[in-house]
Write an enzyme that holds these catalytic residues in place. Structure first.
Site: not given
Ligand code: UDP
Length: 322
Positions: A33, A151
């Site tokens: 993306n 993360y």
């Protein structure tokens, strides 16, 4: 000739992986993306008949219809912001692509009866490690709600998701834990230590060592990492978690000196406090134990650090106006 699907193929490692398969005359489809990946990394492939780019977000499921009826020999799932600056900037996207995105691509893997699936996890699953070097059997020392957790915990969740599909659906799934990697196609502004230091050195600006630079990392040249990812995806080791990286450990302050010397820069090396765009809980020591990768598929990174840095400097000079 193989048919390959790479999520995150416009990113640093994904685009290098794409190039290596196309060179081998394999067919490559990239899903990205472009949140942190770059169209520029894909430019060399756009006219290649073996290459397809699908610009979609993995967390939405519409992309699956674009791939209906397709089966891939290998799926590599790399899509995620990956440098501390990038994932700290895109925290929710990082959590979602590794959880929901991983769920979606695993379902596609299952339903398309594709051959092999590889998830790129990270050395960050070990957190600020209390065991050194880090073996795959170590469960880590991670702050579950700290600034890096978007993360670390997302990748840990991603691993759990992969192992669930492996156990429940008996699929050919591999998990790689990638340690620090560097080389061409890194972004100039991704905030990583190698890209920052090369950019600063080329501009004769201060080389910014955070804290005192006593913290350590082990750096793997991207070509070696690509070999490791390919070998793991082809190995007979479904359900295994494998560290990939270079096991030579260095202090960050030494990295600054090496890069300054190779560039021939007049920069000053300065120790500064952590800037506000860098997440807290910086791991103080990191070095992979790569015995498992060596045993399973004879993984042996071979590019000396100075040589890899030289190539990366050449890349930075050619791509960016420095
Ligand atoms: N670092 C530094 N100066 C910089 C960028 C990073 O001293 O300009 C340090 C950072 O604090 C960390 C190490 O270099 O200890 C590696 O950071 P990087 O962002 O490349 O990746 P990490 O290994 O933390 O994911």
């Amino acid at each position: 000739m193989k048919n390959i699907l790479i999520t995150g193929g416009a990113g640093f490692i994904g685009s290098n992986l794409t190039r290596s398969f196309l060179k081998n005359s394999d067919t490559v489809t990239v899903i990205d993306n472009l949140l942190t990946g770059s169209k520029k990394n894909l430019e060399p492939f756009l006219k290649n008949n073996l290459f397809t780019f699908i610009n979609v977000d993995l967390i939405k499921t519409e992309w699956m219809t674009k791939l209906t009826g397709q089966t891939f020999d290998y799926i590599f799932h790399l899509a995620s912001p990956a440098s501390p600056k990038q994932y700290f900037t895109h925290q929710k996207e990082t959590l979602l692509v590794n959880s929901l995105g991983t769920y979606n691509i695993l379902n596609f893997f299952k339903e398309s009866s594709s051959g092999s699936f590889l998830y790129t996890s990270t050395s960050e699953v070990y957190g600020d490690p209390l065991e050194h070097p880090q073996k795959e059997t170590y469960w880590g020392n991670v702050n579950p709600n700290g600034e890096r957790s978007c993360y670390d915990e997302a990748k840990r969740f991603g691993e759990a998701m992969c192992m669930t599909f492996f156990r429940k659906d008996n699929l050919n799934i591999h998990i790689a834990r990638l340690f620090n990697t560097y080389g061409p196609n890194m972004e100039m502004d991704d905030g990583r230590v190698v890209s920052n230091f090369i950019t600063q050195a080329l501009q004769n600006k201060d080389i910014t060592v955070y804290n005192k630079g006593e913290q350590t990392r082990s750096f793997c040249y991207v070509d070696d990492m690509i070999v490791g990812l390919s070998l793991l995806s082809q190995s007979q080791s479904a359900g295994e978690v494998v560290n990939l990286g270079n096991s030579i450990e260095q202090k960050i302050i030494n990295v600054a000196h090496i890069i300054k010397k190779i560039v021939g820069s007049s920069s000053q090396i300065t120790a500064i406090p952590y800037p506000s765009d860098v997440p807290g809980d910086d791991p103080q020591r990191r070095r992979p134990d790569i015995a498992k990768a060596k045993k399973l598929f004879n993984f042996a990174p071979s590019t000396p650090f100075e040589e890899g840095i030289q190539k990366t400097v050449e890349y930075f000079k050619s791509r960016f106006d420095l």
